[in-house]
Every structure is written in C-alpha cells, then in structure tokens.
Motif scaffolding. Structure first.
Motif, PDB file in Angstrom:
ATOM      1  N   THR A  33       0.849  -1.192   0.000  1.00  0.00           N
ATOM      2  CA  THR A  33       0.000   0.000   0.000  1.00  0.00           C
ATOM      3  C   THR A  33       0.881   1.237   0.000  1.00  0.00           C
ATOM      4  OG1 THR A  33      -1.683  -1.156   1.305  1.00  0.00           O
ATOM      5  CG2 THR A  33      -1.813   1.243   1.236  1.00  0.00           C
ATOM      6  N   LEU A  34       0.574   2.188  -0.866  1.00  0.00           N
ATOM      7  CA  LEU A  34       1.262   3.478  -0.879  1.00  0.00           C
ATOM      8  C   LEU A  34       0.312   4.526  -0.337  1.00  0.00           C
ATOM      9  CD1 LEU A  34       3.896   4.949  -1.771  1.00  0.00           C
ATOM     10  CD2 LEU A  34       2.700   5.555  -3.866  1.00  0.00           C
ATOM     11  N   LEU A  35       0.728   5.212   0.733  1.00  0.00           N
ATOM     12  CA  LEU A  35      -0.090   6.268   1.325  1.00  0.00           C
ATOM     13  C   LEU A  35       0.465   7.621   0.913  1.00  0.00           C
ATOM     14  CD1 LEU A  35       0.222   3.791   3.662  1.00  0.00           C
ATOM     15  CD2 LEU A  35      -1.505   5.248   4.717  1.00  0.00           C
ATOM     16  N   LEU A  36      -0.433   8.575   0.673  1.00  0.00           N
ATOM     17  CA  LEU A  36      -0.040   9.917   0.261  1.00  0.00           C
ATOM     18  C   LEU A  36      -0.545  10.940   1.271  1.00  0.00           C
ATOM     19  CD1 LEU A  36      -1.017   9.806  -3.538  1.00  0.00           C
ATOM     20  CD2 LEU A  36       1.186   9.239  -2.505  1.00  0.00           C
ATOM     21  N   ALA A  37       0.304  11.911   1.592  1.00  0.00           N
ATOM     22  CA  ALA A  37      -0.119  13.063   2.383  1.00  0.00           C
ATOM     23  C   ALA A  37      -0.473  14.168   1.389  1.00  0.00           C
ATOM     24  CB  ALA A  37       0.996  13.515   3.315  1.00  0.00           C
ATOM     25  N   ARG A  38      -1.695  14.656   1.449  1.00  0.00           N
ATOM     26  CA  ARG A  38      -2.166  15.649   0.483  1.00  0.00           C
ATOM     27  C   ARG A  38      -2.631  16.926   1.175  1.00  0.00           C
ATOM     28  NH1 ARG A  38      -3.513  13.642  -4.624  1.00  0.00           N
ATOM     29  NH2 ARG A  38      -3.637  11.378  -4.827  1.00  0.00           N
ATOM     30  N   LYS A  39      -2.514  18.010   0.445  1.00  0.00           N
ATOM     31  CA  LYS A  39      -3.163  19.263   0.821  1.00  0.00           C
ATOM     32  C   LYS A  39      -3.897  19.721  -0.419  1.00  0.00           C
ATOM     33  CE  LYS A  39      -2.400  23.744   2.989  1.00  0.00           C
ATOM     34  NZ  LYS A  39      -1.388  24.677   3.564  1.00  0.00           N
ATOM     35  N   GLY A  40      -5.210  19.497  -0.445  1.00  0.00           N
ATOM     36  CA  GLY A  40      -5.959  19.710  -1.671  1.00  0.00           C
ATOM     37  C   GLY A  40      -5.535  18.679  -2.704  1.00  0.00           C
ATOM     38  N   ASP A  41      -5.161  19.151  -3.886  1.00  0.00           N
ATOM     39  CA  ASP A  41      -4.699  18.253  -4.943  1.00  0.00           C
ATOM     40  C   ASP A  41      -3.187  18.046  -4.915  1.00  0.00           C
ATOM     41  OD1 ASP A  41      -7.269  17.954  -5.912  1.00  0.00           O
ATOM     42  OD2 ASP A  41      -7.097  19.673  -7.277  1.00  0.00           O
ATOM     43  N   LEU A 197     -12.842   2.441   3.309  1.00  0.00           N
ATOM     44  CA  LEU A 197     -13.462   3.156   2.193  1.00  0.00           C
ATOM     45  C   LEU A 197     -12.600   3.145   0.933  1.00  0.00           C
ATOM     46  CD1 LEU A 197     -14.870   6.340   3.990  1.00  0.00           C
ATOM     47  CD2 LEU A 197     -16.142   4.301   3.293  1.00  0.00           C
ATOM     48  N   CYS A 198     -11.308   2.868   1.103  1.00  0.00           N
ATOM     49  CA  CYS A 198     -10.354   3.018   0.002  1.00  0.00           C
ATOM     50  C   CYS A 198     -10.531   1.937  -1.057  1.00  0.00           C
ATOM     51  CB  CYS A 198      -8.931   2.976   0.555  1.00  0.00           C
ATOM     52  SG  CYS A 198      -7.657   3.068  -0.717  1.00  0.00           S
TER      53      CYS A 198
END
Length: 217
Positions: A33-41, A197-198
């Motif tokens: 699994t690759l997790l991403l930290a996002r701020k908006g897009d 949910l993913c």
C-alpha cells in the motif's frame, strides 16, 4: 514518483539526472500500500507499506543476513519505505504523522507481526525513541542510495500484542484502551475508516513490467 525523486535527489540519495521512476519491488506487490499526504490536490509526501515480493522484502538487498537471523519465515512481515516529504510542505510533524498513520495501518488493518524499516544512521534515534523500533545488526553503507550509512530497525508487533493481552487490566480490548490513554483513539478510528473506504489500485502483470522497464531507463 516526482515527489520521491525530487526529495531523494536533494538529499543526495540519487543523482539528479537519473530517471524519474525509482524502482522498488515492494510497490508492485498487490498486498503493498502506498499512502499519500495531500493538501488539496497537492501531494506533500509519500510512504509505503511494502509486503514481501517473491519471499523478499526490499531491505533484504542490504540486510539479508540480519533478516535471516530474525527467523521471520512464519510471521507476517511488512517494511515501511518510499518515504519522501517535500521540503516546502510547511508541516513540521508530517514525518511523524505519516509514520504514525502507517504503523496504525500495518498493526490494526494489515495485522502484521513485524515491521522493519531502513533509515539513515543519524535518524535512527528518532524511530527508536518515538516509534518503538529497535536496531537490528550493525550500520551498513547503502550503495543504491548515495552510500549513506543505513540502519535496519524492527518493531516486534506480535510480542507487544502478547504482552498487552497478558495484562488482566487491559483485557481483550487492550489496544483500544491503550490508544485511548495515549489520546490516539480518534486517529486509530479515522485510519481504519479510511482504509475500509479506500478502493485499492493494483498493477496487473503488464503494468508491473512497464514500471520495471521505466525504472531502469
């Protein structure tokens, strides 16, 4: 990939003129699994929960003897890797929060027995002090990432779980009680809810072959 390459190049782990794709076998396994930290897009950071590919973890390239000595053949093991944080992310605790979220995912959703990670020697104390890791074996030079001094760290999740369940005051819901005491129960529930949910994207064989090709251009 551009986030990972940009930050690895800044730190001197890889050359600036090398290909965009940095090959990591763990990322092409369907159980990873690759997790991403996002701020908006905008992607601010990445981190991966990497499962064994052909019975090998990515860290086995450098620490095969150390892993063999741990005798993990009949345990569920995962490696945390592909960490990158944009230098202008503007969030001081993003590394800690990414690791916290990832370890919660590995322990409570993936239900692993062991977590391992390769880190720079000068950063090892952070993981040992804050995230329950212990160093396995001696420091080594990593030829694939700028010859940096690298440590192998491990968390024996199974042992921690057994110790918690041995204590009568914790009972069968020991993890829940401890998370509540640490003020992390809401974060735990959020992590589990997001994982349920993913919709997980998985590479088919042709995708994996293409990824492997691009990484070696």
């Amino acid at each position: 990939m551009d986030v990972i390459k940009e930050e690895y190049a800044k730190k001197g782990f890889v050359k600036k003129n090398r290909a965009l794709f940095l090959y990591n076998e763990g990322l092409v396994d369907k159980n990873s699994t690759l997790l991403l930290a996002r701020k908006g897009d905008r992607v601010l950071g990445t981190i991966g929960v990497l499962r064994e590919k052909n019975n090998k973890l990515p860290c086995s390239k450098l620490f095969a003897e150390e892993l063999l000595a741990l005798d993990l053949q009949h345990r569920k093991v995962t490696e945390i890797g592909a960490l990158s944080i944009k230098s202008d992310a503007g969030t001081e605790n993003l590394v800690f929060m990414l690791y916290l979220k990832t370890m919660m995912y590995a322990i409570f959703v993936d239900k692993v027995d062991d977590i391992v990670v390769q880190v720079r020697e000068k950063m090892a104390a952070f993981y040992i002090r804050n995230l329950l890791f212990e160093q396995i074996g001696a420091t080594k030079i990593h030829p694939e990432y700028g010859n940096i001094h690298t440590c192998l760290l491990r968390v024996d999740v199974k042992a921690i779980r057994e110790k918690i369940y041995e204590k009568p005051r914790y009972g069968t819901r020991g993890w829940i009680r401890i998370l509540h005491e640490l003020g992390l129960l809401a974060e735990y529930k959020k992590t589990c809810h997001q994982s349920w949910l993913c919709n997980k994207f998985t590479l088919d064989k042709k995708d994996a072959e293409l990824y492997h090709y691009l990484c070696h251009l």
